[in-house]
Design a protein around this motif. Structure first.
Motif, PDB file in Angstrom:
ATOM      1  N   PRO A  83     107.391  44.763  71.955  1.00  0.00           N
ATOM      2  CA  PRO A  83     107.663  43.488  71.279  1.00  0.00           C
ATOM      3  C   PRO A  83     107.277  42.288  72.148  1.00  0.00           C
ATOM      4  CG  PRO A  83     109.678  44.392  72.177  1.00  0.00           C
ATOM      5  CD  PRO A  83     108.608  45.419  72.426  1.00  0.00           C
ATOM      6  N   TYR A 106     113.840  45.335  77.617  1.00  0.00           N
ATOM      7  CA  TYR A 106     113.120  46.303  76.781  1.00  0.00           C
ATOM      8  C   TYR A 106     112.692  47.487  77.642  1.00  0.00           C
ATOM      9  CZ  TYR A 106     109.353  48.439  74.095  1.00  0.00           C
ATOM     10  OH  TYR A 106     108.555  49.347  73.428  1.00  0.00           O
ATOM     11  N   ASP A 131     118.008  51.146  69.503  1.00  0.00           N
ATOM     12  CA  ASP A 131     116.682  51.600  69.100  1.00  0.00           C
ATOM     13  C   ASP A 131     115.939  50.458  68.417  1.00  0.00           C
ATOM     14  OD1 ASP A 131     116.829  54.344  69.943  1.00  0.00           O
ATOM     15  OD2 ASP A 131     118.178  54.717  68.266  1.00  0.00           O
ATOM     16  N   LEU A 132     114.680  50.325  68.758  1.00  0.00           N
ATOM     17  CA  LEU A 132     113.831  49.290  68.170  1.00  0.00           C
ATOM     18  C   LEU A 132     112.846  49.995  67.253  1.00  0.00           C
ATOM     19  CD1 LEU A 132     113.224  46.233  68.242  1.00  0.00           C
ATOM     20  CD2 LEU A 132     111.531  46.729  70.006  1.00  0.00           C
ATOM     21  N   TRP A 170     115.679  48.011  72.807  1.00  0.00           N
ATOM     22  CA  TRP A 170     115.835  46.579  73.053  1.00  0.00           C
ATOM     23  C   TRP A 170     117.282  46.275  73.366  1.00  0.00           C
ATOM     24  CZ3 TRP A 170     112.401  42.687  73.531  1.00  0.00           C
ATOM     25  CH2 TRP A 170     112.866  41.365  73.398  1.00  0.00           C
TER      26      TRP A 170
END
Length: 197
Positions: free
Chosen positions: A113, A155, A174-175, A192
């Protein structure tokens, strides 16, 4: 636990590299990238060394004073990064015929991200005979405390279900979906952590 932590320098490279090689030699992702035992024995230290050198130059390596654990961090700004052929360069330098080295870098870059500045945990290594003692948590605590204090996110990509459980306990979530490596490869878990008050 009373773990003495300090920032590693280039003088610590051999100690940290040996630790990373031992800690990740049997890791699911390392085993998928380098499936042959003899080939992994020869190439894995070179792969770990390429990661370590980048972070020593551009990021931060924290280590336990006794050399039993180390964490590699990169501060990552918000916004799309400049296009990079880093994964291809690593492949060319380390193991030119191994597409998996480049593929892992490409896949993880695609899910990384960039909507907010964050501390990126590239890797955390704990000596195999010291795992489960809380060294990883102790090593991460100062950086996560700084993130909370400075309103910065964090992250990482967990490379196993076991490490994912540790990160969940430390406030990561969880991302999106896990990243499935092809050809029967393992899952990687992008995670994240928003700053916590």
């Amino acid at each position: 636990m009373g773990v003495q932590i300090r920032q590693a320098t280039a003088a610590d490279r051999d100690v940290v590299l040996r630790l990373m090689d031992e800690a990740f030699h049997g890791d699911p992702v390392s085993s998928w990238i380098l499936p042959g035992a003899e080939h992994r024995r020869r190439v894995h230290p070179l792969l770990m060394g390429s990661f370590l050198d980048v972070v020593l130059e551009h990021g931060r390596v924290d280590m336990a004073e006794d050399g039993s654990a180390a964490a590699l961090w990169m501060d990552t700004p918000a916004g799309e990064p400049e296009p990079s052929d880093g994964p291809a360069q690593v492949r060319a330098a380390i193991d030119p015929d191994n597409e998996r080295i480049e593929l892992v870098g490409t896949l993880t870059s695609a899910v990384h991200p960039h909507h907010r500045a964050h501390a990126y945990l590239w890797m955390i290594a704990v000596a195999p005979d010291r795992q489960g003692e809380g060294l990883g948590t102790a090593l991460m605590a100062p950086v996560l405390e700084r993130c909370d204090r400075e309103d910065t996110a964090a992250y990482l990509e967990a490379s196993s279900g076991r490490s994912r459980e540790l990160y969940l306990r430390l406030g990561f979530t969880d991302l999106g979906k896990p990243l499935q490596l092809p050809d029967g490869g393992p899952l990687m878990y992008p995670m994240w952590r928003d700053p916590q008050s």
